[in-house]
Write a protein that holds these residues in place. Sequence first.
Motif, PDB file in Angstrom:
ATOM      1  N   MET A 108       0.852  -1.280   0.084  1.00 28.77           N
ATOM      2  CA  MET A 108       0.000  -0.007   0.027  1.00 28.77           C
ATOM      3  C   MET A 108       0.982   1.401  -0.086  1.00 28.77           C
ATOM      4  SD  MET A 108      -3.077  -1.138   0.296  1.00 28.77           S
ATOM      5  CE  MET A 108      -4.409   0.018   1.275  1.00 28.77           C
ATOM      6  N   GLY A 109       0.561   2.101  -0.951  1.00 24.75           N
ATOM      7  CA  GLY A 109       1.117   3.531  -0.987  1.00 24.75           C
ATOM      8  C   GLY A 109       0.769   4.613  -0.382  1.00 24.75           C
ATOM      9  N   SER A 110       1.519   5.415   0.074  1.00 21.80           N
ATOM     10  CA  SER A 110       1.129   6.865   0.782  1.00 21.80           C
ATOM     11  C   SER A 110       1.927   7.789   0.113  1.00 21.80           C
ATOM     12  CB  SER A 110       0.987   6.598   2.313  1.00 21.80           C
ATOM     13  OG  SER A 110       2.275   6.605   2.806  1.00 21.80           O
ATOM     14  N   ILE A 111       1.325   9.262  -0.068  1.00 19.88           N
ATOM     15  CA  ILE A 111       2.041  10.494  -0.166  1.00 19.88           C
ATOM     16  C   ILE A 111       1.824  11.524   0.951  1.00 19.88           C
ATOM     17  CG2 ILE A 111       2.267  12.287  -2.008  1.00 19.88           C
ATOM     18  CD1 ILE A 111       0.860  10.501  -3.913  1.00 19.88           C
ATOM     19  N   ASP A 132       3.626  26.640   0.183  1.00 22.43           N
ATOM     20  CA  ASP A 132       3.118  26.235   1.237  1.00 22.43           C
ATOM     21  C   ASP A 132       1.785  25.091   0.884  1.00 22.43           C
ATOM     22  OD1 ASP A 132       4.719  27.850   2.781  1.00 22.43           O
ATOM     23  OD2 ASP A 132       3.282  29.548   2.424  1.00 22.43           O
ATOM     24  N   ILE A 133       2.282  24.138   0.364  1.00 27.95           N
ATOM     25  CA  ILE A 133       1.482  23.104  -0.215  1.00 27.95           C
ATOM     26  C   ILE A 133       1.580  22.046   0.779  1.00 27.95           C
ATOM     27  CG2 ILE A 133       0.584  21.356  -1.977  1.00 27.95           C
ATOM     28  CD1 ILE A 133       0.128  24.487  -2.624  1.00 27.95           C
ATOM     29  N   CYS A 134       0.464  21.524   1.568  1.00 27.73           N
ATOM     30  CA  CYS A 134       0.370  20.484   2.640  1.00 27.73           C
ATOM     31  C   CYS A 134      -0.666  19.676   2.381  1.00 27.73           C
ATOM     32  CB  CYS A 134       0.547  21.053   3.926  1.00 27.73           C
ATOM     33  SG  CYS A 134       2.222  22.174   4.479  1.00 27.73           S
ATOM     34  N   PHE A 135      -0.477  18.296   2.072  1.00 28.94           N
ATOM     35  CA  PHE A 135      -1.489  17.391   2.227  1.00 28.94           C
ATOM     36  C   PHE A 135      -1.225  16.000   2.316  1.00 28.94           C
ATOM     37  CE2 PHE A 135      -0.421  17.749  -2.409  1.00 28.94           C
ATOM     38  CZ  PHE A 135      -0.775  16.485  -2.851  1.00 28.94           C
ATOM     39  N   GLN A 136      -2.039  15.083   2.595  1.00 26.77           N
ATOM     40  CA  GLN A 136      -1.804  13.596   2.625  1.00 26.77           C
ATOM     41  C   GLN A 136      -2.566  12.911   1.755  1.00 26.77           C
ATOM     42  OE1 GLN A 136      -1.437  12.977   6.889  1.00 26.77           O
ATOM     43  NE2 GLN A 136       0.622  12.158   6.587  1.00 26.77           N
ATOM     44  N   VAL A 137      -1.984  11.852   1.129  1.00 25.09           N
ATOM     45  CA  VAL A 137      -2.794  10.760   0.349  1.00 25.09           C
ATOM     46  C   VAL A 137      -2.734   9.545   1.224  1.00 25.09           C
ATOM     47  CG1 VAL A 137      -3.708   9.725  -1.666  1.00 25.09           C
ATOM     48  CG2 VAL A 137      -2.635  11.965  -1.635  1.00 25.09           C
TER      49      VAL A 137
END
Length: 407
Positions: free
Chosen positions: A1-4, A43-48
Amino acid sequence: MGSITVSNLGKAYKLYPNRWARLLEWLLPFRPARHRLKWILRDICFQVQPGEAVGLIGINGAGKSTLLKLITGTTQPSTGSVYMEGTVAALLELGMGFHPDFTGRQNVYMAGQLIGLSVEQITALMPDIEAFAEIGDYMDQPVRVYSSGMQMRVAFAVATARRPDILIVDEALSVGDTYFQHKSFERIRQYRRAGTTLLLVSHDKQAIQSVCDRAILLDGGQLAREGAPEEIMDYYNALIAERENSTLRLSQRDDGKLQVTSGTGEATVAEIALLNQAGEAVEVIDVGQQVTLRVTVAVHAPIPRMVLGYMIKDRLGQAMYGTNTHLKELPLEDMQAGQRVTYDFTFAANLGAGSYSVATAIVSTATHLVNNYEWRDLALVFTVVNMQRPHFEGSAWLDPAIEIIRS
């Protein structure tokens, strides 16, 4: 399983007034800088999360492609960092890495090795790649004779030949024919069901809302909003309308959903209801039931030409049906402030069981991009239940007459 995981990501380019300023800055590194920074992203911040599908949208120039290049490592960030866990397959610029003088087959070997496949693995996967791309003998022709659609077929077939932990797809799919787009999205859905994490960039509202769990809106190089795909696409459409000198308003409905309203306000929807045949307002209807959508419009300022439209959308925000009084050749001319107009749209609700919403638009032509007096998403929400029909699948009641001939 992958995450970003994307943390405080930013990208800036140096702009020089002339070529001599660049040279002088290089020769005299300790003197004051002779450039200014042009920030593309900031200032880009997020999670997948693992197994999640996220759509990335924004107008051209918002920074989407730059963000994908930073995430995949083809461009280095000025600030911040990107952390990815798992194997990655990316389909960014069309034919990226393809050599025009090499054949499709030779380019498959090169592109396959770039995503971490060995020559032996590519050889084993080659029959599947050829079968999926469906370009026949062109596989052994130079890529320079390929159409853009053929390049996309080969590129997508290579990138998805083996299920990755993370799949990143840019707008490249938009150049393909309808058949291959459907085929590609079916493979994406198949990989999603198997656990692949997806990051998809597209202007296709249907694609974002049907495939993604969440959407992120970029605007002016910054993260403007993130949330449910339907909510973000509605906000995006309203944002485009806002650029046409209208206003953008957000409000939360009683059911917790975010309602987006935009427009210049010369006319607004005063009342809206779904009525049964007895003229009673209803929120739950039967499959195929005859209903009337009643919309009352209040006019607040003189309007030379007024058009009312509506769109019925399913729970994912996908369009089921939409029309307007321009298309029906029933526009109203020379409306004056203080007038109220009631429209009755009567139809059979041949919809599948589920939850639906109605969006309304008061405009002057067939589109809200000319004069957007009011655009209102989630103006009305209703539920369709199947109380009398045989069980069926899908979003539309298209009951057939069946004739069987045996010989």
